[in-house]
Design an enzyme around this catalytic site. Structure first.
Site, mmCIF file in Angstrom:
data_model
loop_
_atom_site.group_PDB
_atom_site.id
_atom_site.type_symbol
_atom_site.label_atom_id
_atom_site.label_comp_id
_atom_site.label_asym_id
_atom_site.label_seq_id
_atom_site.Cartn_x
_atom_site.Cartn_y
_atom_site.Cartn_z
ATOM 1 N N ASP A 27 0.826 -1.275 -0.093
ATOM 2 C CA ASP A 27 0.029 -0.092 -0.085
ATOM 3 C C ASP A 27 0.837 1.284 -0.062
ATOM 4 O O ASP A 27 1.691 1.371 0.830
ATOM 5 C CB ASP A 27 -0.787 0.093 1.356
ATOM 6 C CG ASP A 27 -1.882 0.950 1.269
ATOM 7 O OD1 ASP A 27 -2.899 0.981 0.386
ATOM 8 O OD2 ASP A 27 -1.998 1.879 2.147
ATOM 9 N N GLU A 29 1.857 -0.490 -4.662
ATOM 10 C CA GLU A 29 0.991 0.833 -4.990
ATOM 11 C C GLU A 29 1.841 1.891 -5.025
ATOM 12 O O GLU A 29 2.249 2.537 -3.877
ATOM 13 C CB GLU A 29 -0.183 0.802 -4.325
ATOM 14 C CG GLU A 29 -1.298 1.785 -4.819
ATOM 15 C CD GLU A 29 -2.227 2.442 -3.451
ATOM 16 O OE1 GLU A 29 -3.339 2.656 -4.095
ATOM 17 O OE2 GLU A 29 -1.605 2.345 -2.447
ATOM 18 N N HIS A 64 -10.591 -1.534 -5.380
ATOM 19 C CA HIS A 64 -11.558 -1.080 -4.128
ATOM 20 C C HIS A 64 -11.509 0.579 -4.467
ATOM 21 O O HIS A 64 -12.186 1.058 -3.488
ATOM 22 C CB HIS A 64 -10.888 -1.479 -3.093
ATOM 23 C CG HIS A 64 -9.815 -1.200 -2.574
ATOM 24 N ND1 HIS A 64 -8.561 -1.602 -3.319
ATOM 25 C CD2 HIS A 64 -9.378 -0.428 -1.571
ATOM 26 C CE1 HIS A 64 -7.429 -1.081 -2.660
ATOM 27 N NE2 HIS A 64 -8.070 -0.293 -1.439
#
Ligand code: ISL
Length: 551
Positions: free
Chosen positions: A202, A256, A329
Site C-alpha cells: 500500500d 502501489e 477498491h
C-alpha cells in the site's frame, strides 16, 4: 528458490468485507472466501490479492491496522486464515496480502503508548514534530490524500504534532528509524512463514519523507507532495526489505505507487535492483480527469488512453514489468468508464474494454465483480455511503461557496464505495452475499447482474473472461518477451495493437465507439479470429464496440 511466477499470475482482488459472508452478520469473512475458492478456480485465476484482514478499528476499512499479527474478529481467526492459505494452495491458487506499512491505526499499541507516555520507547516509530508559534500552528502546511491537513496534535501534548498523510486515525510511520524497519521485516516474515506468497504494498512510494520538513507552495490538494512522494531513501528501504526478507522466499511484491513515472517504475521493478516485482501506475485511470484528481472529471478520450498505454508498454519493455488493471477498491466500476457504456451495448463494451487491457504485456488483475460486469452503485445520498474519504470531501465542499449540489453529485458518482458494494452471487434478497442486511447497500441491479446468471449464460462476460484467461496462460511465452506495437496510433475510435516476440504474435482490434467503424482489413494480416464479442464479422467494418483477437 525465487522464480518469476508473477509473470504467469492472473490475480483476483478480493475486498473481504464485501465478498462473501458465511455467518449472516452482513459482513464478509474468511470462511466466506474459502467457500468461493472453487468459483475462482473455475474462473481460472491462480492468485488472490486480499485487501487487509488484519485487526483494525476499520476507520479506512482495514487500511488502518492495529495489530499486524491478528485478524479483525468479524473476518475470523488466524486459524481460519491458515486454512484459507492451505485450501487456496491445494487448488493451485497463491495468496498475496495487502501490506499497509506507511502508517498504522492510531489504535496500534505503539501509537497508544506514545499517546499515553511522554517517554515511550515508540516515539521514534512515528513522525512527531513541534508545532510553530508555541504549538499553535502545525510544523508545515502539508495536506494529505483525504482532503485533511497532514498534521494533528499529539494526544496529551501542547505543542507536538504527528504526521498523517491519510485520515488522522492513520499516523505515518517513521522509516528513518532502523528499529521500525526491523519491526516491518518481522511482520513480513510472520506472514511469509505462514505460507503467504507475497504482498501488495500500500502507498509504498510514500514511506521515505524529506527530512527538512519545510512549508511548500499551497495547492488545492496534496500541498507538500514533493516531500513525501518518492522520497530520498525509498529505493534504499525497499532494497533492504528485499535483501533481508524477500530474497529468502519465492514471493512477489506489487507496489502501489501513486503519481509514478516510467523511469521511476524501471528503478523500482528492474530485477537487478531487487526492490519490487511490479508496480501499479494510475495514468490510465486519469484519462477521464484533470491533474490526476478524480473530482475534476472530464470526458474520456481513447487517444489519451492509447498514449498512456504506449508510454508504459514501451517504457518497461525488457526493463521492468507492468501490472494491468481497470478496477480496484478505490476506483469506480469500469462499466460506463473508459469509453464503455452502461445501458445500450453494455455487454459488448464491457468485453471490448476487458480484451483491450487484459492482453497487453503484464500481469492482469481482476477486481471482484468485474468479471460479471458489476456496475456502480448509483448512490442517491451521503447516507448510503460509508467511506471516510467521501465524508471528508463533503465537508470540503460545504466550505466552497458555489456549485455545492453539483460537486456533491460528482463526489457520489466517483466515490470509492461504488466498487465496495457486496459481490452479487445470485438474485436473492441479499444477493447471496449474506442472509441479512449488508454493511453497505446491495446493487439495485443484482437480479440481472450476478454470478449465477453469468454462469448460466454462455455469452456472458464471465465466460469471456474465462477465455481471456486461458488465452493469456496458453500464450505466456509470447507475452513474457512481447513487444507492444500500436497499429493505429492516430485513430480516436479504434484501439489496435500487436504483441510480438520470437515465440509468435497476436493482434487485438477494438472499436471503442457505438458506431460502426471502417478499417483496413489488411490490419488482420493472415490471422484468424480466436475470440470476439460478436458471432459474425464484416470484412472491413467493425460493429459497435466489436473487439477481435487474432492469431
Ligand atoms: O483512493 C484514492 C483517491 O480516491 C487514492 O488517492 C488512494 O487514496 C491512494 O491510491 C492510496 O490508496 C491506498 O491507501 C489508502 C487506502 O485508503 C486505499 O484504500 C489504499 O488503496 C490509505 O491506506
Amino acid at each position: 528458490m525465487r522464480t518469476n511466477w508473477f509473470k504467469d499470475a492472473i490475480i483476483y482482488q478480493i475486498y473481504p468485507r464485501s465478498f462473501c459472508d458465511s455467518d449472516g452478520d452482513g459482513f464478509g469473512d474468511i470462511k466466506g472466501i474459502i467457500s468461493k475458492l472453487d468459483y475462482l478456480k473455475e474462473l481460472g485465476v491462480n492468485c488472490i490479492w486480499l485487501s487487509p484482514i488484519y485487526d483494525s478499528p476499520q476507520v479506512d476499512n482495514g487500511y488502518d491496522i492495529s495489530n499486524y499479527y491478528d485478524i479483525y474478529p468479524p473476518f475470523g481467526t488466524l486459524d481460519n486464515a491458515k486454512k484459507m492459505i492451505k485450501e487456496a494452495h491445494d487448488r493451485g491458487i497463491r495468496i498475496i496480502m495487502d501490506l499497509v506499512v506507511n502508517h498504522t491505526s492510531n489504535q496500534h499499541k505503539w501509537f497508544k503508548d506514545i499517546s499515553e507516555h511522554k517517554d515511550s520507547p515508540y516515539r521514534d516509530y512515528y513522525i512527531i514534530k513541534k508545532g510553530k508559534k508555541n504549538g499553535k500552528k502545525p510544523p508545515t502546511n502539508w495536506s494529505g490524500f483525504f482532503s485533511e491537513k497532514a498534521w494533528t496534535k499529539l494526544p496529551n501534548s501542547d505543542d507536538e504534532y504527528y504526521l498523517h498523510l491519510f485520515a488522522k486515525e492513520q499516523p505515518d510511520l517513521n522509516w528513518e528509524n532502523p528499529k521500525l524497519r526491523e519491526e516491518v521485516k518481522k511482520i513480513l516474515k510472520f506472514w511469509l512463514d505462514l505460507g503467504i506468497d507475497g504482498f501488495r504494498c500500500d502507498v509504498i512510494n510514500l514511506i521515505s519523507k524529506r527530512q527538512e520538513f519545510k512549508n511548500s507552495f499551497p495547492l488545492p490538494a496534496l500541498t507538500g507532495f514533493k516531500n513525501f512522494i518518492n522520497g530520498p531513501r525509498l529505493h534504499e528501504f525497499l532494497h533492504e526489505l528485499y535483501k533481508d526478507v524477500y530474497a529468502n522466499y519465492d514471493s512477489m511484491t506489487v507496489g502501489e505507487t501513486v503519481f509514478s513515472t516510467v523511469p521511476r517504475a524501471i528503478e523500482l521493478t528492474s530485477p537487478d535492483r531487487q526492490e519490487l516485482e511490479m508496480i501499479f501506475n494510475f495514468d490510465h485511470t486519469d484519462t477521464d480527469n484533470y491533474f490526476g484528481i478524480k473530482y475534476f472529471y472530464r470526458k474520456f478520450s481513447l487517444k489519451r488512453l492509447k498514449k498512456v498505454v504506449r508510454k508504459w508498454q514501451d517504457g518497461l519493455y525488457q526493463k521492468g514489468w507492468n501490472s494491468l488493471f481497470i478496477e480496484n477498491h478505490d476506483q469506480r466500476r469500469s462499466v460506463g468508464r473508459f469509453g464503455s457504456s452502461e445501458g445500450e451495448y453494455q455487454l459488448e463494451s464491457s468485453k471490448c474494454i476487458a480484451m483491450s487491457y487484459f492482453l497487453l504485456v503484464g500481469t492482469p488483475f481482476i477486481y471482484q465483480g468485474q468479471e460479471i460486469g458489476m456496475t456502480n452503485a448509483h448512490f442517491k445520498s451521503l447516507e448510503e455511503t460509508r467511506d471516510v474519504e467521501i465524508r471528508n470531501i463533503y465537508k470540503t465542499i460545504d466550505n466552497i461557496p458555489f456549485f455545492k449540489n453539483k460537486l456533491k453529485k460528482i463526489a457520489l458518482e466517483v466515490s470509492r464505495d461504488n466498487a465496495r458494494t457486496p459481490m452479487c452471487w445470485d438474485n436473492s434478497e441479499f444477493a447471496g452475499f449474506s442472509t441479512s442486511q449488508s454493511w453497505i447497500k446491495v446493487n439495485d441491479n443484482k437480479d440481472k447482474i450476478n454470478v449465477k446468471a453469468s454462469k448460466e449464460d454462455e455469452n456472458s462476460l464471465f465466460h469471456f473472461y474465462q477465455k481471456l484467461i486461458s488465452f493469456k496462460k496458453d500464450n505466456s511465452d509470447i507475452i513474457k518477451n512481447g513487444k507492444y506495437i500500436d497499429l493505429l496510433p492516430n485513430s480516436k475510435n479504434i484501439f489496435a495493437y500487436k504483441i510480438c516476440s520470437g515465440s509468435g504474435e497476436y493482434i487485438v482490434i477494438a472499436n471503442f465507439t457505438r458506431q460502426e467503424q471502417k478499417y483496413n482489413s489488411l490490419l488482420k494480416a493472415d490471422k484468424k479470429v480466436v475470440l470476439s464479442n460478436y458471432k459474425d464479422h464484416k470484412d472491413n467494418l467493425l460493429q459497435p464496440y466489436e473487439c477481435l483477437l487474432l492469431k
